[in-house]
Design a protein around this motif. Structure first.
Motif, PDB file in Angstrom:
ATOM      1  N   ASP A  67     -83.987  37.013  65.983  1.00 18.76           N
ATOM      2  CA  ASP A  67     -83.193  36.599  67.145  1.00 18.76           C
ATOM      3  C   ASP A  67     -82.181  37.683  67.494  1.00 18.76           C
ATOM      4  OD1 ASP A  67     -82.349  34.944  69.197  1.00 18.76           O
ATOM      5  OD2 ASP A  67     -80.872  33.909  67.948  1.00 18.76           O
ATOM      6  N   ASP A  68     -82.638  38.942  67.516  1.00 17.35           N
ATOM      7  CA  ASP A  68     -81.709  40.048  67.739  1.00 17.35           C
ATOM      8  C   ASP A  68     -81.587  40.452  69.201  1.00 17.35           C
ATOM      9  OD1 ASP A  68     -84.176  41.207  68.127  1.00 17.35           O
ATOM     10  OD2 ASP A  68     -83.885  42.860  66.727  1.00 17.35           O
ATOM     11  N   LYS A  69     -82.298  39.774  70.086  1.00 18.85           N
ATOM     12  CA  LYS A  69     -82.303  40.084  71.525  1.00 18.85           C
ATOM     13  C   LYS A  69     -82.723  41.531  71.761  1.00 18.85           C
ATOM     14  CE  LYS A  69     -78.541  36.778  72.390  1.00 18.85           C
ATOM     15  NZ  LYS A  69     -79.391  35.706  72.876  1.00 18.85           N
ATOM     16  N   SER A  70     -83.518  42.065  70.832  1.00 19.92           N
ATOM     17  CA  SER A  70     -83.881  43.469  70.865  1.00 19.92           C
ATOM     18  C   SER A  70     -85.269  43.647  70.268  1.00 19.92           C
ATOM     19  CB  SER A  70     -82.817  44.280  70.111  1.00 19.92           C
ATOM     20  OG  SER A  70     -83.007  45.659  70.262  1.00 19.92           O
ATOM     21  N   PHE A  71     -85.452  44.641  69.381  1.00 19.88           N
ATOM     22  CA  PHE A  71     -86.804  45.034  69.002  1.00 19.88           C
ATOM     23  C   PHE A  71     -87.513  44.045  68.085  1.00 19.88           C
ATOM     24  CE2 PHE A  71     -84.268  46.914  65.672  1.00 19.88           C
ATOM     25  CZ  PHE A  71     -85.071  47.031  64.557  1.00 19.88           C
ATOM     26  N   ASN A  72     -86.810  43.363  67.179  1.00 17.43           N
ATOM     27  CA  ASN A  72     -87.471  42.354  66.352  1.00 17.43           C
ATOM     28  C   ASN A  72     -87.990  41.202  67.206  1.00 17.43           C
ATOM     29  OD1 ASN A  72     -87.193  43.044  63.388  1.00 17.43           O
ATOM     30  ND2 ASN A  72     -85.052  43.232  63.991  1.00 17.43           N
TER      31      ASN A  72
END
Length: 368
Positions: A67-72
């Motif tokens: 839930d990193d709002k990015s690459f994960n």
């Protein structure tokens, strides 16, 4: 540390919201989200009912979490897209610390996963070790490629690197930031001083330099010097407070556009921009979708098509067409791109950025 695992026979796709805030414009017919690549679309259309009920697609996150709002988050979306489209089984494990990488990968091997995708540069060693021990499992790794000093691919046959030339869109982001700056100072910072982070920062600096060259301006970049390879880093991808304090310090030095490359910690940079009424540019995903609460300060985002690359790699494994050939996302193949601009970026600047993009694709501008 506590490890969480979630297993589903057929996972329900959790789609990211595609609603964009009203302060930016989208080109007619353009979808801000990534779209399946030609190879994936052709395979699905050739046999829409094709299913792989006995195939298990799995993923291990970096320590930033899913839930990193990015690459994960974007990478897992690609896994879920594959599961949903082709009726696969799914398992994923969220890493809370790098010390968990080996155990998390081995756990998925023990669960009978046919394909395991690992997310992030830091999982390079753990992925390679597991792949060598489990040659019947196909491994894909986001943001890593196994090469020798000459740049030749050294990956085992069952390992595929999924990489992205983010210097190209970051160059365009740097040019946009410089053109949008009123103070003549822009800032960037990273999570760690590693290649998959600094490639963004170097492209950004080069874009600012090109703007200065084109216009006779003298916009300064604080936070990264490509020549000395020194700059500002939180040394952490999770702590939003560190990102906020780093960005606030840059704003105090006069920066009025912030470019954080630090995963969830970078969200603190967006918070600092919002608190201080300056602009920012997000990375990996379209920030107006993944972190829409900060859309009002975003000029654009540097996007990586990790979801599409992951989905394609999983499907290739299921179809017994997996190879160790490194995937490189570029502006030309749309593996990387800029998100739609906000209303703060006028049409003249947008046209200039489009022209620069074509020059990069044509090889007239070398980035990185």
């Amino acid at each position: 540390m506590k490890k969480t695992a979630r297993i589903a026979a057929v996972a329900t796709m959790v789609a990211l919201s595609l609603s964009a805030c009203g302060e930016r414009e989208t080109d007619a017919g353009e979808d801000p989200a990534s779209t399946p690549s030609e190879s994936t679309s052709e395979s699905a259309s050739a046999d829409p009912s094709q299913q792989f009920p006995d195939f298990k697609a799995c993923m291990v996150s970096d320590s930033g979490g899913f839930d990193d709002k990015s690459f994960n988050q974007t990478s897992r979306q690609g896994l879920r897209d594959a599961v949903e489209a082709y009726g696969m089984q799914e398992a994923d494990i969220e890493s809370n610390d790098p010390s968990e990488f080996n155990d998390n990968i081995n756990e998925l091997v023990s669960q009978g996963c046919n394909s395991i995708t690992t997310v992030g540069f830091l999982l390079g060693d753990s992925t390679l070790a597991a792949a060598k021990k489990n040659k019947d499992v196909d491994f894909s790794i986001v943001d890593f490629a196994y090469t020798d000093d000459k740049g030749d691919n050294t990956a085992p046959a069952n390992v595929k690197g999924l990489t992205f030339n983010t210097a190209e869109p970051s160059f365009l982001a740097g040019y946009t930031a410089a053109a949008s700056s009123e103070s003549g100072v822009v800032g960037t910072f990273g999570g760690l001083n590693i290649p998959t982070v600094t490639i963004f920062m170097t492209g950004f600096v080069q874009g600012v330099e090109r703007y200065n060259e084109d216009t006779g301006s003298d916009v300064q970049v604080i936070g990264w010097d490509p020549e000395s390879a020194e700059g500002s880093f939180t040394n952490d991808f999770e702590d939003k407070n560190l990102g906020q304090s780093t960005a606030t310090e840059m704003i105090n030095q006069g920066a009025d556009v912030i470019f954080p490359v630090a995963g969830p910690a970078g969200l603190g940079g967006l918070q600092a921009a919002q608190d201080n009424d300056v602009k920012a540019i997000w990375v990996d995903t379209d920030g107006c979708v993944s972190a829409e609460e900060y859309c009002d300060v975003l000029l654009t985002s540097v996007m990586k098509g990790m979801d599409v690359a992951v989905q394609d790699a999983v499907l290739a494994s299921a179809e017994d067409e997996f190879s160790n050939e490194v995937y490189v996302g570029t502006l030309e193949n749309e593996g990387v791109k800029l998100a739609p601009f906000s209303d703060d970026v006028d049409e003249e600047l947008q046209a200039t950025i489009e022209d620069l993009k074509q020059q990069i694709i044509d090889g007239e501008i070398t980035v990185g």
